[in-house]
Structures are given as structure tokens and as C-alpha cells.
Design a protein around this motif. Structure first.
Motif, PDB file in Angstrom:
ATOM      1  N   ILE A 167      67.212  93.257  23.342  1.00  0.00           N
ATOM      2  CA  ILE A 167      68.529  93.700  22.877  1.00  0.00           C
ATOM      3  C   ILE A 167      69.302  92.537  22.272  1.00  0.00           C
ATOM      4  O   ILE A 167      69.956  92.677  21.222  1.00  0.00           O
ATOM      5  N   GLU A 168      69.220  91.368  22.913  1.00  0.00           N
ATOM      6  CA  GLU A 168      69.912  90.191  22.377  1.00  0.00           C
ATOM      7  C   GLU A 168      69.363  89.824  21.005  1.00  0.00           C
ATOM      8  O   GLU A 168      70.123  89.505  20.084  1.00  0.00           O
ATOM      9  N   ARG A 169      68.033  89.883  20.862  1.00  0.00           N
ATOM     10  CA  ARG A 169      67.414  89.602  19.568  1.00  0.00           C
ATOM     11  C   ARG A 169      67.850  90.630  18.527  1.00  0.00           C
ATOM     12  O   ARG A 169      68.193  90.272  17.385  1.00  0.00           O
ATOM     13  N   VAL A 264      72.888  99.511  22.002  1.00  0.00           N
ATOM     14  CA  VAL A 264      73.968  98.531  21.934  1.00  0.00           C
ATOM     15  C   VAL A 264      74.018  97.698  23.205  1.00  0.00           C
ATOM     16  O   VAL A 264      74.214  96.476  23.172  1.00  0.00           O
ATOM     17  N   ARG A 265      73.837  98.347  24.344  1.00  0.00           N
ATOM     18  CA  ARG A 265      73.978  97.666  25.638  1.00  0.00           C
ATOM     19  C   ARG A 265      73.142  98.411  26.680  1.00  0.00           C
ATOM     20  O   ARG A 265      73.070  99.641  26.656  1.00  0.00           O
ATOM     21  N   ALA A 266      72.516  97.675  27.581  1.00  0.00           N
ATOM     22  CA  ALA A 266      71.781  98.258  28.697  1.00  0.00           C
ATOM     23  C   ALA A 266      72.276  97.612  29.985  1.00  0.00           C
ATOM     24  O   ALA A 266      72.444  96.393  30.050  1.00  0.00           O
ATOM     25  N   TYR A 267      72.535  98.423  30.992  1.00  0.00           N
ATOM     26  CA  TYR A 267      73.015  97.882  32.262  1.00  0.00           C
ATOM     27  C   TYR A 267      72.579  98.773  33.421  1.00  0.00           C
ATOM     28  O   TYR A 267      72.227  99.948  33.238  1.00  0.00           O
ATOM     29  N   GLN A 268      72.568  98.185  34.606  1.00  0.00           N
ATOM     30  CA  GLN A 268      72.212  98.885  35.844  1.00  0.00           C
ATOM     31  C   GLN A 268      73.420  98.821  36.785  1.00  0.00           C
ATOM     32  O   GLN A 268      73.529  97.913  37.604  1.00  0.00           O
ATOM     33  N   PRO A 269      74.346  99.771  36.692  1.00  0.00           N
ATOM     34  CA  PRO A 269      75.577  99.686  37.494  1.00  0.00           C
ATOM     35  C   PRO A 269      75.338  99.720  38.992  1.00  0.00           C
ATOM     36  O   PRO A 269      76.094  99.120  39.760  1.00  0.00           O
ATOM     37  N   ASN A 270      74.274 100.393  39.444  1.00  0.00           N
ATOM     38  CA  ASN A 270      74.009 100.469  40.884  1.00  0.00           C
ATOM     39  C   ASN A 270      73.520  99.152  41.451  1.00  0.00           C
ATOM     40  O   ASN A 270      73.583  98.934  42.668  1.00  0.00           O
TER      41      ASN A 270
END
Length: 554
Positions: A167-169, A264-270
Motif C-alpha cells: 500500500i505504501e508503494r 487507500v488504507r488497511a487497518y485492523q481495529p481489533n
């Protein structure tokens, strides 16, 4: 002295307390409203936990749901009974939850309402992921693997770190693509358009000599060569941009292939800690105020709307201030005080009460269709039949709002002029100054705080207007800002975005109401902040001027 109720009322104390109470209630109501807007709007950006559960509607099959809880409300249990469903429990009111399930490309809907008592096996999987995408909204599920050109490069526990690197790339490449498409190619297109208009102008004037056309052709060839270089570079970037992809699994075991260029963005809120959530929250707030909108204005940022609002208010202020001051000076200092002058003042005061949509219709009919079309015929004949100023744009929106706020500036300035003692004018004239010099060097500086007061009131009203702007220049989505690096740099003929219209569009015209609702609150809060900043800046200038000329008023 004996204090009686009658004496107490005669002293005026009840009215003092009544006014103080009214002011206190007003302040509490305003603060409460701002708090409500802030909580509803800013809370949208906090990374809430992803919930996974089994959902069983009595009489139907069991389904699995997964997503983030967006809202909770109580409904009468009788509503379910009326719909032919059994009543859950013995309570008169039951909770239902609005869950953002995302995966619109799989299920077709972003949100779903569920009855809380019918949720079973509720859990918060640590490995659940949320993907913010450029299209199709959010995705909720589990990461399977990361691929490059179709080949698996990471899976299992290594997949998450590989996805963040991809994603950063991709974001770096996207920034390069954005720069080339919006700035460099945009600059070339602007140059080509200017050459086309120049060629058309020479044709209309009959001066399209071979030498002049050869110069235009040479300039066009240079721009075409630059475009081909950028086009090749853009093709290479797009090939690299779409290299990586992932495989993800939904809660109901559907396998989905997603290109990383769409994320755009990936996250693991848990799995995020408190400080991780705070950092995520700050990134989302910054994206909201600095990025362009996407997904029909329900995702991304609103920077073009902020920029358009501030730019329009600044241009409006530059237009309305001199005209308002000149009109007030004439009415107070030069006009013969009589019946005609009184009629003019009454007319000015009445103009302040005219509905704003009337100004919008006037601006569309007079400024756009009449004045703008004649300007096109006189100054831009080479662009016809495509209008330049004969179409709604930033200039006409600013002038329309300047006309709308002109009575406020006139009244405030005239009141300021009337408060200046006549002895000041007489003293200046006695020292040999002319009336014009007295006005310019003595009277106007002393009245400048009143002028700023009028400007403050004008800004406060103009910044929040929507109805007239819908007719004279504001659009749902503008492809570029009205101020950029292309000649003539400030594009007064260009349409623009506005925070007030953005609130209207997102709140009442959005096809995805549930996704748009939090952004209405956030944008409303931002509009209040923008107006407050503009007003506070004007107040600071007014206070400085008031202190500067206080000695002259004594």
C-alpha cells in the motif's frame, strides 16, 4: 429605603437579570449545538471495532454479518410484530444496530439494520481487516495472501506486513500519477488551449499569416513532444501501480481479489492499541481537511470545498468593502440630507431583508446571461460558442454575494461615520485641510473599526449562503481549484466547490445516505470553524484599529 417589588422593578434589576439569563441560555444552546455536531461528526473518524456475529431472523435462515457498528437506536417491539415477526422478549423497546458491513461489490449494500437480541456468537476477531477503497466503499474480511503479478509473495502471518508495504508503494506511485495528470499534463493542456484560442483569434482578425501560424505550430509541437514523454512515463507508472493484489475472504467465505491500487488504507481495529487508534484518528482528520473527495463525496476529504469557500469570501470582501464604504461616505458626508436621502436609506435597509435566492436569480440573469455574454463577445470571441464568463463561475458568485451583503457594510460604515464628532472635522478644516483630505486622513481612519464590523457581518452571512450560489457558480465536484499554476493563475470564470453546498449535496442528494450522514456533521463543524477563523481575523484587525484611533475619539 424600604425595598418593595414595585421599587425593585423600577430599578431595572429584573430586566438586567432577564437579559443575563437570556444570554446564558443562548450561549448554552450554541455550545450544546456545537458539541452535538462535533461528537456526531468527529466520532465518525474513530476506528471502531469490527464485530462478527451470527444473525438469525425467526423463520429465516441464519446469516453471518461482519462490520463496524455505526449507530444504535431503540424501536418499539410492536413494529416487529406489525411486520409479521415474533416479539423478542417482553420489553416494549428493543435495540437495533446499524452495522456498516461494506463489501458493496459482493453484497450490494454498505449498511444493514439488525435487531440486537437476534445476534448470536458475537466476537471481535483480532485478524479482521478493514480496507478503505477508492471505489465500492470499505471491505471487511480476512487477509489470505499478497500477490505480485499473480504470484503469491506472502501469506499467513507475513501477509499483513507485506500488504502495508504494498500500500505504501502504491501510494507513492499514485502521488506521481496525480502530479503528472493534474499538474504537468494539465499545464500542457492549458498551453494547447491557449494556442488554439490564439489561432482562432488570428483567424477572426484576418491576421493568420503563415509566419504567425508557423510560430503556433512550433509551440504546439514542443507541447506535443512533452506530452508524449509524460504519456510514456504515465504508462510505466500505471503498469507498476497495478502490479500488486491480494486475496481476501469475507465472513461468509467468499474469496475476493482486490488490486492494491484500489486500496487507500488497511487497518485492523481489533488489534490496535489506544495510541495506535489515536494516530489513525489524526490521519483520518488530516485526510478530511486536506484531500479531495471520492465516492460521490461520501469518502475522502473536502479540501476543494474549504479552498473555494475561503477564496469566494476573500474576493467578495475585496469587492464589497470599497463599494459599501463609498456609498456610506456619500450618504453621510456629501449627499444633501432630505427626502431623497431618507428614501435611499430605507431602500438600503430593505435590501438587507430580501431573500438570498432573489439575489441568486438576479445574478444569474444580469451578471451571467447579460453581462457575462457581452464580455465574451467583446473580449473572448475566439472561445465562442463555448462561454468564458457567460456561465456561472467564481467571479459572479463573489459579486452576487457582494451585492447581497452590501447593505450591511453601508449601514455599519454610516453608523461609524455618524459617531465621529463634528469638532474633529472642523478642527481639520480649520488647520487648512480640504474636505477630501479631512475625509481621507481623519474621518475614514477613525471610522475603520465600523467598516470592519460591517465586513465581519458580511463575511458571517456570505460564507454560509447556499441558495444563490447554486445558481451562479457552485458545483457538486470541481475537477480543479480556481487557483493554480496555469495562466492566468486565478481562474475567475471557473466553477468551484463550497462547504455550504457540500453539506446540502451530501445530506440531501447522496445515494448513500447512511455513509453521508456523519460527513454532514463534520462538514458543518468545519464550516463553523472557517467562518469563526475569518471573523476572528477581522475582529483582531478591528480591535487594532480601534486602539490606534482611540485617542482621536476622546
Amino acid at each position: 429605603m424600604k425595598i418593595t417589588v414595585s421599587n425593585w422593578f423600577k430599578s431595572g434589576s429584573p430586566w438586567v437579570w432577564l437579559n443575563a439569563g437570556a444570554v446564558a441560555v443562548s450561549v448554552v444552546m450554541v455550545l450544546g449545538l456545537l458539541a452535538l455536531i462535533a461528537v456526531r461528526g468527529l466520532g465518525h473518524f474513530w476506528p471502531t471495532a469490527i464485530v462478527a456475529a451470527d444473525y438469525t431472523i425467526p423463520g429465516n435462515s441464519q446469516v453471518q454479518v461482519m462490520g463496524q457498528i455505526a449507530d444504535v437506536e431503540e424501536i418499539p417491539a410492536q413494529r416487529l410484530v406489525d411486520a409479521g415477526l415474533p416479539k423478542p422478549g417482553n420489553k416494549a423497546l428493543i435495540d437495533r444496530q446499524l452495522i456498516k458491513v461494506g463489501n458493496r461489490d459482493v453484497s450490494g449494500s454498505d449498511f444493514v439494520w439488525v435487531v440486537k437480541p437476534w445476534l448470536q456468537n458475537v466476537s471481535h476477531p483480532k485478524d479482521a481487516i478493514a480496507l478503505e477503497r477508492r471505489e465500492w466503499g470499505n471491505f471487511y474480511g480476512f487477509l489470505k495472501d499478497v500477490r505480485q503479478n499473480g504470484s503469491v509473495v506472502a501469506s499467513g502471518t507475513e501477509a499483513w506486513a507485506a500488504l502495508q508495504d504494498s500500500i505504501e508503494r502504491a501510494e507513492d506511485i499514485y502521488s506521481q500519477i496525480y502530479k503528472i495528470e493534474k499538474k504537468e499534463i494539465g499545464h500542457i493542456n492549458s498551453g494547447l488551449e491557449r494556442l488554439r484560442l490564439k489561432e482562432r483569434s488570428l483567424e477572426l482578425k484576418g491576421t493568420n499569416t503563415p509566419e504567425a501560424l508557423a510560430d503556433i505550430a512550433a509551440s504546439r509541437a514542443v507541447l506535443d513532444a512533452e506530452y508524449k514523454v509524460l504519456e510514456k512515463e504515465l504508462g510505466d507508472l500505471y503498469a507498476a501501480f497495478t502490479r500488486d493484489s491480494i486475496q481476501a475472504q469475507t465472513i461468509d467465505n467468499n474469496i475476493v481479489d482486490i488490486n492494491v491500487s484500489k486500496i487507500v488504507r488497511a487497518y485492523q481495529p481489533n488489534a490496535m492499541g489506544f495510541f495506535g487508534k489515536v494516530g489513525f484518528y489524526g490521519d483520518k482528520i488530516w485526510e478530511f481537511v486536506s484531500d479531495d473527495p471520492r465516492e460521490a463525496n461520501t469518502e475522502g476529504g473536502i479540501f476543494p470545498a474549504i479552498f473555494g469557500t475561503v477564496m469566494m469570501v476573500i474576493i467578495m470582501s475585496i469587492i464589497v468593502t470599497p463599494f459599501g464604504v463609498i456609498a456610506a461616505v456619500y450618504l453621510r458626508e456629501y449627499a444633501k440630507q432630505g427626502f431623497v436621502t431618507r428614501v435611499i436609506r430605507v431602500a438600503v435597509n430593505n435590501l438587507a431583508g430580501v431573500p438570498s435566492i432573489v439575489y441568486g436569480v438576479f445574478g444569474l440573469g444580469f451578471f451571467v446571461y447579460f453581462l457575462g455574454s457581452h464580455m465574451d463577445q467583446l473580449f473572448f470571441p475566439e472561445a465562442l460558442p463555448s462561454p468564458t464568463f457567460g456561465t456561472p463561475g467564481l467571479l459572479w458568485a463573489s459579486i452576487t454575494l457582494a451585492l447581497l451583503t452590501l447593505p450591511v457594510v453601508i449601514v455599519a460604515t454610516e453608523e461609524g461615520l455618524s459617531r465621529i464628532p463634528s469638532t474633529v472635522r472642523e478642527g481639520s478644516l480649520a488647520l487648512g485641510a480640504t474636505k477630501a483630505e479631512t475625509l481621507w486622513r481623519v474621518v475614514l481612519p477613525m471610522a475603520s473599526p465600523a467598516m470592519m464590523t460591517g465586513l465581519i457581518l458580511a463575511v458571517a452571512r456570505a460564507a454560509g449562503e447556499v441558495a444563490p450560489l447554486m445558481l451562479v457558480g457552485v458545483v457538486k465536484l470541481a475537477p480543479s481549484l480556481p487557483l493554480d499554476g496555469n495562466y492566468p493563475f486565478l481562474h475567475l470564470d471557473q466553477k468551484f466547490m463550497h462547504l455550504g453546498f457540500h453539506i446540502y449535496d451530501v445530506g440531501f442528494q447522496s445515494p448513500n445516505v447512511e455513509a453521508a450522514r456523519p460527513l454532514v456533521y463534520a462538514t458543518a463543524l468545519l464550516l463553523v470553524i472557517v467562518i469563526a477563523v475569518l471573523n476572528l481575523s477581522a475582529v483582531a484587525i478591528r480591535n487594532h484599529l480601534r486602539e490606534k484611533y482611540k485617542a482621536l475619539e476622546i
